[in-house]
Design a protein around this motif. Sequence first.
Motif, PDB file in Angstrom:
ATOM      1  N   GLU A 139     -14.725  20.693  -2.480  1.00  0.00           N
ATOM      2  CA  GLU A 139     -13.347  20.374  -2.824  1.00  0.00           C
ATOM      3  C   GLU A 139     -12.741  21.364  -3.807  1.00  0.00           C
ATOM      4  N   GLY A 140     -13.416  22.471  -4.070  1.00  0.00           N
ATOM      5  CA  GLY A 140     -12.852  23.555  -4.862  1.00  0.00           C
ATOM      6  C   GLY A 140     -12.342  24.637  -3.931  1.00  0.00           C
ATOM      7  N   PHE A 141     -11.105  25.075  -4.117  1.00  0.00           N
ATOM      8  CA  PHE A 141     -10.469  25.973  -3.160  1.00  0.00           C
ATOM      9  C   PHE A 141     -10.032  27.293  -3.780  1.00  0.00           C
ATOM     10  N   THR A 142     -10.693  27.716  -4.840  1.00  0.00           N
ATOM     11  CA  THR A 142     -10.275  28.965  -5.494  1.00  0.00           C
ATOM     12  C   THR A 142     -10.470  30.179  -4.595  1.00  0.00           C
ATOM     13  N   GLY A 143     -11.359  30.088  -3.616  1.00  0.00           N
ATOM     14  CA  GLY A 143     -11.584  31.210  -2.716  1.00  0.00           C
ATOM     15  C   GLY A 143     -10.761  31.157  -1.441  1.00  0.00           C
ATOM     16  N   TRP A 144      -9.859  30.182  -1.327  1.00  0.00           N
ATOM     17  CA  TRP A 144      -9.118  29.968  -0.083  1.00  0.00           C
ATOM     18  C   TRP A 144      -7.897  30.877  -0.040  1.00  0.00           C
ATOM     19  N   LYS A 145      -7.820  31.767   0.970  1.00  0.00           N
ATOM     20  CA  LYS A 145      -6.674  32.664   1.164  1.00  0.00           C
ATOM     21  C   LYS A 145      -5.805  32.235   2.344  1.00  0.00           C
ATOM     22  N   ALA A 146      -6.368  31.498   3.256  1.00  0.00           N
ATOM     23  CA  ALA A 146      -5.753  31.229   4.552  1.00  0.00           C
ATOM     24  C   ALA A 146      -4.640  30.181   4.470  1.00  0.00           C
ATOM     25  N   ASN A 147      -4.025  29.910   5.629  1.00  0.00           N
ATOM     26  CA  ASN A 147      -3.117  28.771   5.705  1.00  0.00           C
ATOM     27  C   ASN A 147      -3.939  27.503   5.911  1.00  0.00           C
ATOM     28  N   ILE A 148      -3.302  26.383   6.131  1.00  0.00           N
ATOM     29  CA  ILE A 148      -4.012  25.110   6.167  1.00  0.00           C
ATOM     30  C   ILE A 148      -4.921  25.000   7.392  1.00  0.00           C
ATOM     31  N   ARG A 149      -4.693  25.836   8.411  1.00  0.00           N
ATOM     32  CA  ARG A 149      -5.546  25.821   9.602  1.00  0.00           C
ATOM     33  C   ARG A 149      -6.680  26.819   9.511  1.00  0.00           C
ATOM     34  N   GLY A 150      -6.829  27.483   8.355  1.00  0.00           N
ATOM     35  CA  GLY A 150      -7.922  28.430   8.196  1.00  0.00           C
ATOM     36  C   GLY A 150      -7.681  29.768   8.840  1.00  0.00           C
ATOM     37  N   VAL A 151      -6.397  30.170   8.959  1.00  0.00           N
ATOM     38  CA  VAL A 151      -6.040  31.468   9.516  1.00  0.00           C
ATOM     39  C   VAL A 151      -5.439  32.326   8.401  1.00  0.00           C
ATOM     40  N   ASP A 152      -5.933  33.536   8.266  1.00  0.00           N
ATOM     41  CA  ASP A 152      -5.428  34.467   7.261  1.00  0.00           C
ATOM     42  C   ASP A 152      -4.099  35.036   7.760  1.00  0.00           C
ATOM     43  N   LEU A 153      -3.008  34.657   7.110  1.00  0.00           N
ATOM     44  CA  LEU A 153      -1.678  35.024   7.587  1.00  0.00           C
ATOM     45  C   LEU A 153      -1.423  36.524   7.535  1.00  0.00           C
ATOM     46  N   ASN A 154      -2.099  37.229   6.647  1.00  0.00           N
ATOM     47  CA  ASN A 154      -1.877  38.681   6.585  1.00  0.00           C
ATOM     48  C   ASN A 154      -2.833  39.446   7.492  1.00  0.00           C
ATOM     49  N   ASN A 155      -3.464  38.734   8.422  1.00  0.00           N
ATOM     50  CA  ASN A 155      -4.213  39.346   9.524  1.00  0.00           C
ATOM     51  C   ASN A 155      -3.653  38.892  10.870  1.00  0.00           C
ATOM     52  N   ILE A 169     -15.744  39.142  10.177  1.00  0.00           N
ATOM     53  CA  ILE A 169     -16.936  38.296  10.313  1.00  0.00           C
ATOM     54  C   ILE A 169     -16.589  36.881  10.743  1.00  0.00           C
ATOM     55  N   PRO A 170     -15.589  36.229  10.165  1.00  0.00           N
ATOM     56  CA  PRO A 170     -15.291  34.871  10.658  1.00  0.00           C
ATOM     57  C   PRO A 170     -14.764  34.922  12.086  1.00  0.00           C
ATOM     58  N   LYS A 171     -15.389  34.168  12.968  1.00  0.00           N
ATOM     59  CA  LYS A 171     -14.947  34.081  14.355  1.00  0.00           C
ATOM     60  C   LYS A 171     -14.319  32.716  14.639  1.00  0.00           C
ATOM     61  N   ARG A 172     -14.115  31.970  13.590  1.00  0.00           N
ATOM     62  CA  ARG A 172     -13.489  30.655  13.700  1.00  0.00           C
ATOM     63  C   ARG A 172     -12.746  30.409  12.385  1.00  0.00           C
ATOM     64  N   PRO A 173     -11.917  29.385  12.306  1.00  0.00           N
ATOM     65  CA  PRO A 173     -11.175  29.131  11.066  1.00  0.00           C
ATOM     66  C   PRO A 173     -12.066  29.161   9.835  1.00  0.00           C
ATOM     67  N   ALA A 174     -11.560  29.809   8.772  1.00  0.00           N
ATOM     68  CA  ALA A 174     -12.346  30.038   7.560  1.00  0.00           C
ATOM     69  C   ALA A 174     -11.403  30.099   6.360  1.00  0.00           C
ATOM     70  N   PRO A 175     -11.943  30.002   5.148  1.00  0.00           N
ATOM     71  CA  PRO A 175     -11.087  30.097   3.962  1.00  0.00           C
ATOM     72  C   PRO A 175     -10.385  31.445   3.822  1.00  0.00           C
ATOM     73  N   ARG A 176     -10.926  32.503   4.459  1.00  0.00           N
ATOM     74  CA  ARG A 176     -10.307  33.818   4.350  1.00  0.00           C
ATOM     75  C   ARG A 176     -10.723  34.686   5.540  1.00  0.00           C
ATOM     76  N   ASP A 177      -9.885  35.660   5.855  1.00  0.00           N
ATOM     77  CA  ASP A 177     -10.188  36.770   6.770  1.00  0.00           C
ATOM     78  C   ASP A 177     -10.172  36.440   8.259  1.00  0.00           C
ATOM     79  N   TYR A 178     -10.073  35.166   8.659  1.00  0.00           N
ATOM     80  CA  TYR A 178     -10.026  34.865  10.083  1.00  0.00           C
ATOM     81  C   TYR A 178      -8.623  35.166  10.618  1.00  0.00           C
TER      82      TYR A 178
END
Length: 297
Positions: A139-155, A169-178
Amino acid sequence: MRIVNMHVPYNYERMQENLVRLLNRYPIASIESIGQSVLGKLIPHIVIGDGDKSVHMNASFHANEWITTNVMMRFIEDYLRAIYYDENLNGISARKLYQDTSLSIVPMVNPDGVDLVVNGVPCLEPYYSTVLEINKECEGFTGWKANIRGVDLNNQFPANWAIEKERKIPKRPAPRDYPGQCPLSEPEAIAMVNLTERLQFDRVVALHTQGEEFYWGYMDCEPKDAAHLASEFERVSGYRAVRTIDSHAGYKDWFILIYKRPGFTLELGRGINPLPLSMISSIYKRTLPILLASMYA
């Protein structure tokens, strides 16, 4: 008395309330919605001035880089106040900038993600369960970059998106980089493309963190005057100008590729995201001259 307090985090609700108050106090700007986030939050867009030069700025593409919204909100207030009272801002006539420039600002591109980092998990299903699953039940989200669906908007942008899709590396929704299953799968990214296509900006500036540097080129598609702007940004801020990095599918990348006009990604501050608010004053002091230079240079 100031409306904007940049020393406390901006979530979506506070940003919206402050924007209404700012435009009521300084009725020299307009506001509209350019679309909705996944959770239905209206994405605000502020326009200041009606000059021939069209400049766009945005903040909080990435959720845990929400401090960029603090910077942008403070800039909006400082700029509006200086215009309204015919004052200089950092030694530059605000009214002259207002007359010469049509300034477009999206202060929070990713409202759902920012609220997740600042406020915690939304109580709305299926997002409550999905977000916790993506975040491995933490429940800690300090590393979360993505939108609420786990998609990195700047990718998400169609600028060699397939390269990023293949090597991320992420091939599915993730806190960052997907980067998503396809470019422009997310409503927030679509809203930014639609805004850009409608207003045909002369230059764009995207605020991110961190590194005290900025990126200004892409695939040798940037125009010659981009180097002049980069030199001025470097001079007024002390930030390091970096022409290219091995990265694709960002908003700035897409803008340069499609429009062949200057685009910049600013990496504010230095440290580990999310940067602490104890740094906000020094960050703003070095960012303000760049934002002004993007209008006068």
